[in-house]
Structure formats: structure tokens, C-alpha cells
Design an enzyme around this catalytic site. Structure first.
Site, short mmCIF file in Angstrom:
data_model
loop_
_atom_site.label_atom_id
_atom_site.label_comp_id
_atom_site.label_asym_id
_atom_site.label_seq_id
_atom_site.Cartn_x
_atom_site.Cartn_y
_atom_site.Cartn_z
CG LEU A 1 8.49 2.67 4.68
CD1 LEU A 1 7.87 1.20 4.11
CD2 LEU A 1 7.15 3.31 5.09
CD GLU B 1 10.24 2.33 10.51
OE1 GLU B 1 10.72 2.90 9.64
OE2 GLU B 1 9.93 1.03 10.18
CE LYS C 1 3.31 3.26 2.80
NZ LYS C 1 3.65 3.73 4.32
CE1 TYR D 1 0.07 2.24 4.27
CE2 TYR D 1 0.90 0.06 4.38
CZ TYR D 1 0.91 1.37 4.86
OH TYR D 1 1.72 1.74 6.02
#
Length: 287
Positions: A208, A184, A151, A32
């Protein structure tokens, strides 16, 4: 009424339907993207599309649309929803498709499910230390899977970490690996500032490849007025940082002024954030 796109057709979002045997529903087997449009102008559209195409290739979903075809589709969807709000986010979701059975192995001769819709997003934050929204976070060990560079729509690990932050009255959760190194946030990338230097973890399978992260790094390096480093960042460095930022398409560059109930730096939004956010704001539509 919000208009969505599903497998070649535009229709009201409330009428969009997929099969319960869709592998996106059964396995989270898909990719996505979320792309912001401000007054019809996209931020990082082609880098988002490039990342999406790379993600599809990484999990072997065969989707024949070219980057230009994706751009045309998403621009058209935004135009069809221009009456919803001046600023729109676009969510686009491609799953492996619908098989006739539930089976872990990738099925053959199945067409991907392609779905997209828009939703209103807020105006960009002001480039003003006194007015920008400030964030608070907790820190917690990163227990997600080891392919965070993809992702994937399978976001349960991220959701659980985000809920940790939310349940404790914070805005987000900052994650670190078993070696005590920053990875992250649960839904964002992370930067620290120390002695005027902007620092972020290296791009590997633990984080990511954020498009906002990429725009920040490219724009700061092109400007040249701030030193930038990509390297391993320890949690000791995070806790002693002058500034902490989280970045994403929806947050852009958000200053974090509290971590684990303690102030970050002096507990105020930093001067480097303001300078970096101005540089980003001046260039974000160029990507």
C-alpha cells in the site's frame, strides 16, 4: 453521540443504514481511508484524499467530489464530533453503490455510497525509547491479492494474516513474497534499519502507498541526517536488521523488538527509531 455522514446527510452513527444490495456489502467493491486528527489538526489529510481519489479512479468508481470538497466534508465531520475526544480518527468509505441485483459486472447509472464516521484514538506515543509501546510480530508468506497498492475495502486477506499474528499472541504479521522479499505488515508498512541506514521496500503493487510511510520518507530526506533507501529487502536482511519498524496512520512509527519469538537487533528500541520519530513528530502536521 457519534455523528456520521451518509450520502449527504449527517445522522447518529447508530441510525446509519445501507441496503444489503450495496456492492460494498456484497463484493467489498469500494475504497476507504483512515485519517488521524490530533486536537483538531489532521495528519496527511490531502495525501489521504489524493490516494482515495486515485483508488476510486483505479476501480472506476465515479465520484464527483473534488479534493477541496472532501477536505471540507471531513473537517466538518470532525468538528461535529469534537465532544467525543480530543483525538479522532476518521473512517471514510466509498462503495460503488446499490444495484437492483447481485451481478459481478460494474452496474451503470448507480450512485456511489459515501459513508464516514469518527472514533477516538489514543495520544501519540512519546518520543522516548524507554516509554514507547513495543511490538512483536510473526512472519508469514503474503497470500493476499496482487493489487495491494489499491486501498480496497475487500480486506479479508489482510484480516486472515492479522489473525495469524493475533492468534499466536503477537501484535501483527510481517509478510514476504514467494521470493522471500519483504512486502509489508497485514495492516501497515514496514522499515528496517541496518548500520544507521533506514530501508523500506519499493512502492509497487505488493504494498500500500502508505501516507505515514510517505511522510516519513519525505521528512527524513528533507532533514538529511539519516540515510534512506527504497529497494528490495530480503527476509534475511530483516532477520539481521538492527531495528524493525511498522508504520500506519494509527501506529505512526512503531518499533518492533521481537520477530518470530527472537529479538530484533539487541531486543531494545533503537536510537535510529528515536531520531526518526522525532523528525516525523516535528513535521507531521505539515502534510
Amino acid at each position: 453521540m457519534s455523528i456520521s455522514y451518509l450520502n449527504g446527510e449527517y445522522q447518529p452513527l447508530s441510525e446509519a443504514r445501507i441496503s444489503p444490495l450495496d456492492r460494498g456489502f456484497l463484493f467489498g467493491d469500494g475504497i476507504y481511508e483512515v485519517i488521524p486528527y490530533y486536537n483538531g489538526k489532521s495528519v496527511g489529510l490531502m495525501p489521504h484524499i489524493e490516494r482515495m481519489i486515485n483508488g476510486l479512479a483505479a476501480i472506476e468508481i465515479k465520484c464527483t467530489k473534488t479534493a477541496d470538497e472532501w477536505k471540507a466534508l471531513l473537517d466538518d465531520l470532525v468538528a461535529r464530533n469534537s465532544d467525543l475526544a480530543a483525538n479522532l480518527g476518521v473512517y471514510v468509505h466509498i462503495s460503488r453503490g446499490t444495484d437492483v441485483k447481485r451481478y459481478h459486472a460494474y452496474p451503470e447509472n448507480v450512485e456511489p455510497t459515501v459513508f464516514a464516521f469518527t472514533f477516538p484514538i489514543k495520544d501519540p506515543e512519546p518520543v522516548d525509547r524507554a516509554k514507547v509501546t513495543q511490538y512483536s510480530m510473526i512472519s508469514t508468506e503474503d497470500l493476499r491479492w496482487q493489487r495491494c497498492h489499491i486501498k480496497s475495502t475487500a480486506l479479508l486477506g489482510n484480516v486472515i494474516h492479522f489473525q495469524e499474528g493475533y492468534s499466536s499472541g503477537n501484535d501483527e504479521a510481517l509478510l514476504y513474497n514467494a521470493d522471500g522479499e519483504l512486502t509489508e505488515g497485514s495492516s501497515c508498512n514496514a522499515f528496517i534499519v541496518k548500520d544507521g541506514v533506514v530501508i523500506t521496500p519499493i512502492q509497487d503493487n505488493q504494498i500500500l502507498p502508505g501516507i505515514t510511510r510517505r511522510i516519513i520518507l519525505d521528512s527524513l530526506r528533507a532533514d538529511g541526517s539519516l540515510k534512506v533507501e527504497e529497494r528490495v529487502v530480503t527476509m534475511d536482511e530483516v532477520r539481521n536488521a538492527d531495528e524493525l519498524w511498522i508504520t500506519s496512520s494509527s501506529k505512526e512509527i512503531a518499533p518492533v523488538t521481537q520477530l518470530d519469538g527472537k529479538p530484533v537487533g539487541n531486543g531494545e528500541v533503537g536510537e535510529v527509531w528515536e531520531k526518526a520519530f522525532q523528525i516525523y513528530t516535528d513535521t507531521k502536521y505539515d502534510f
